[in-house]
Design a protein around this motif. Structure first.
Motif, PDB file in Angstrom:
ATOM      1  N   VAL A 145       0.838  -1.203   0.000  1.00 56.19           N
ATOM      2  CA  VAL A 145       0.000   0.000   0.000  1.00 56.19           C
ATOM      3  C   VAL A 145       0.871   1.250   0.000  1.00 56.19           C
ATOM      4  O   VAL A 145       0.495   2.284  -0.556  1.00 56.19           O
ATOM      5  N   GLY A 146       2.065   1.158   0.623  1.00 59.38           N
ATOM      6  CA  GLY A 146       2.931   2.317   0.790  1.00 59.38           C
ATOM      7  C   GLY A 146       3.193   3.123  -0.471  1.00 59.38           C
ATOM      8  O   GLY A 146       2.994   4.337  -0.495  1.00 59.38           O
ATOM      9  N   ALA A 174      -4.363   8.101  -3.956  1.00 58.06           N
ATOM     10  CA  ALA A 174      -4.944   8.077  -2.614  1.00 58.06           C
ATOM     11  C   ALA A 174      -6.124   7.116  -2.510  1.00 58.06           C
ATOM     12  O   ALA A 174      -6.154   6.249  -1.624  1.00 58.06           O
ATOM     13  N   VAL A 175      -7.118   7.249  -3.392  1.00 59.88           N
ATOM     14  CA  VAL A 175      -8.304   6.389  -3.312  1.00 59.88           C
ATOM     15  C   VAL A 175      -7.960   4.920  -3.588  1.00 59.88           C
ATOM     16  O   VAL A 175      -8.383   4.033  -2.829  1.00 59.88           O
ATOM     17  N   PRO A 176      -7.202   4.600  -4.661  1.00 60.24           N
ATOM     18  CA  PRO A 176      -6.803   3.193  -4.846  1.00 60.24           C
ATOM     19  C   PRO A 176      -6.033   2.631  -3.659  1.00 60.24           C
ATOM     20  O   PRO A 176      -6.204   1.462  -3.293  1.00 60.24           O
ATOM     21  N   GLY A 177      -5.172   3.468  -3.045  1.00 60.53           N
ATOM     22  CA  GLY A 177      -4.418   3.005  -1.887  1.00 60.53           C
ATOM     23  C   GLY A 177      -5.308   2.680  -0.711  1.00 60.53           C
ATOM     24  O   GLY A 177      -5.149   1.651  -0.045  1.00 60.53           O
ATOM     25  N   VAL A 361       1.581   1.125 -11.499  1.00 57.96           N
ATOM     26  CA  VAL A 361       2.272   1.103 -10.210  1.00 57.96           C
ATOM     27  C   VAL A 361       1.627   0.070  -9.285  1.00 57.96           C
ATOM     28  O   VAL A 361       2.317  -0.726  -8.636  1.00 57.96           O
ATOM     29  N   LEU A 362       0.296   0.072  -9.213  1.00 56.90           N
ATOM     30  CA  LEU A 362      -0.406  -0.900  -8.376  1.00 56.90           C
ATOM     31  C   LEU A 362      -0.086  -2.324  -8.811  1.00 56.90           C
ATOM     32  O   LEU A 362       0.164  -3.210  -7.982  1.00 56.90           O
ATOM     33  N   ASN A 363      -0.047  -2.551 -10.106  1.00 56.46           N
ATOM     34  CA  ASN A 363       0.258  -3.872 -10.637  1.00 56.46           C
ATOM     35  C   ASN A 363       1.647  -4.330 -10.204  1.00 56.46           C
ATOM     36  O   ASN A 363       1.837  -5.457  -9.731  1.00 56.46           O
TER      37      ASN A 363
END
Length: 426
Positions: A145-146, A174-177, A361-363
């Protein structure tokens, strides 16, 4: 033949455990020698890769994170998180995730999160009746999450590569995190109820307020960074310096865990970390330049679009490619090599660059906790003194949870774009 040498040397070096920066550099030099290209291109392309004002954010945020780590911030965050959710079944696991969400707004790096939170939480959870593989798994998974919640080093790289506002990139994460963190808390709770993990005594309102006051300064740091960038008071690069000065003051005079004697070691560690990151950026840029000259990005783009031009299918293919790459390659190197190529494919099907950057980035963050070479898995298993295989098995439910969130972010642009568009306009 030259390309076979390039990829062959790179894969062999990766398999034998060579650091990714050196694997990229040695394979690139091998290609240049085979292709009879002057080696003067090596320093030229390396310098071109790091010659960016935006990248000056990196040493600033690394220093800020190191200063906050040394200033007892980790303990304060964990105590506050435990006061909020410790009374729920599996409360320490929930506090682990909540702590990572808060800590992510301070360090911006997943490995730092795993090491800092894990060194406290993994032994503590084991003593409280949680099995160690679960404790290590929830630590490794939640640390991803960081780099989604601002500030984020990968987001800085994306902003530089796509020539878009780093501030807008920060807000978009922010929201995806938060969604990712909440999904992992739900997963943790379900596993805790199923396995009968313990819960802590409910904290009183006074205890929650007391721990909140202690953690207030960590939360305020993220607010200062975002408000300063959004309000136009300073750039993202200047924000990193403000964050470092703030972290120094808070760690030394408020939390009082930081001393003057610690500063030389902190500065040296920051310099080493920054140098390693910049070497990686430079080598990845050289590797990426070779791929570009050999038309590899165009071939990848044509191949993907040749399979289908349906946006749903193309997004799925991109995600599958990134999930595979993320299992083996360091995040920043993968971003520099693949981001420009895949961005062209994504914008070709109508994706917003900010939306695509957050998705990528999330991936790649998911890859940090995915076997066989997820870095966060190695760190967590090392702290817990556990075999890698046990932690890899325990993390499977969290990987499923992360993949569900990834699909939501990939196919619902508003999750990434709503907040930055609301705050900063279209």
């Amino acid at each position: 033949m030259e390309l076979i040498v390039l990829f062959g040397v790179f894969l062999v070096l990766m398999l034998v455990g060579m650091p990714i920066a050196f694997a990229l550099g040695i394979s690139s030099v091998s290609f240049l020698l085979m292709a009879d290209i002057s080696l003067t291109i090596v320093p030229q392309r390396m310098f071109a890769g790091i010659n960016s004002f935006v990248l000056l954010c990196i040493p600033g945020f690394v220093l800020a994170g190191n200063l906050m780590n040394a200033g007892n911030i980790t303990e304060q965050i964990i105590r506050f998180s435990n006061a909020l959710v410790g009374h729920i079944r599996g409360g320490l696991g929930l506090a682990n995730v909540a702590g990572s969400m808060i800590f992510g707004g301070v360090s911006g790096t997943a490995v730092a999160d795993t090491a800092s939170i894990g060194s406290v939480m993994i032994p503590g959870m084991a003593r409280s009746g949680y099995d160690k593989p679960f404790s290590a798994a929830v630590t490794a998974a939640s640390s991803t999450v960081g780099p989604i919640i601002p500030p984020s080093l990968p987001m800085i790289i994306c902003g530089s590569l796509a020539s878009v506002s780093v501030g807008r990139m920060f807000i978009a994460g922010a929201v995806p995190g938060l969604l990712l963190g909440l999904a992992m808390m739900v997963t943790t709770y379900i596993l805790a109820v199923k396995r009968g993990y313990p819960k802590e005594k409910r904290a009183t309102l006074g205890q929650i307020l007391s721990e909140g006051r202690s953690a207030f300064w960590a939360l305020l740091m993220t607010f200062i960074i975002l408000y300063g960038i959004i309000g136009g008071f300073f750039t993202a690069t200047e924000a990193s310096i403000v964050a470092s000065v703030y972290a120094l003051i808070v760690g030394m005079f408020i939390y009082k865990g930081l001393t003057w004697r610690q500063l030389p070691a902190i500065f040296a560690d920051t310099a080493l970390t920054t140098a390693a990151l910049m070497l990686l950026v430079g080598m990845a840029n050289l590797f990426g330049w070779i791929l570009t000259t050999q038309q590899i990005p165009a071939i990848i783009a044509e191949t993907i679009l040749g399979i289908s031009d349906n946006p749903i299918v193309v997004i799925l293919i991109i995600n599958l490619l990134l999930l595979f790459v993320g299992m083996f390659m360091e995040t920043i190197a993968a971003l520099i090599i693949l981001f420009p190529t895949l961005l062209g494919v994504a914008t070709g099907i109508g994706m917003d660059p900010i939306h695509f950057a957050v998705m990528m980035v999330l991936n790649l963050m998911v890859g940090l906790s995915t076997p066989p070479v997820g870095v966060c898995l190695f760190v967590a298993s090392s702290i817990g003194n556990l075999p890698m295989l046990k932690v890899a098995r325990a993390i499977v439910p969290f990987l499923v949870c992360n993949l569900i969130v990834l699909l939501l972010v990939a196919y619902i642009p508003a999750i990434s774009l709503w907040l930055p568009n609301l705050i900063m306009g279209q």
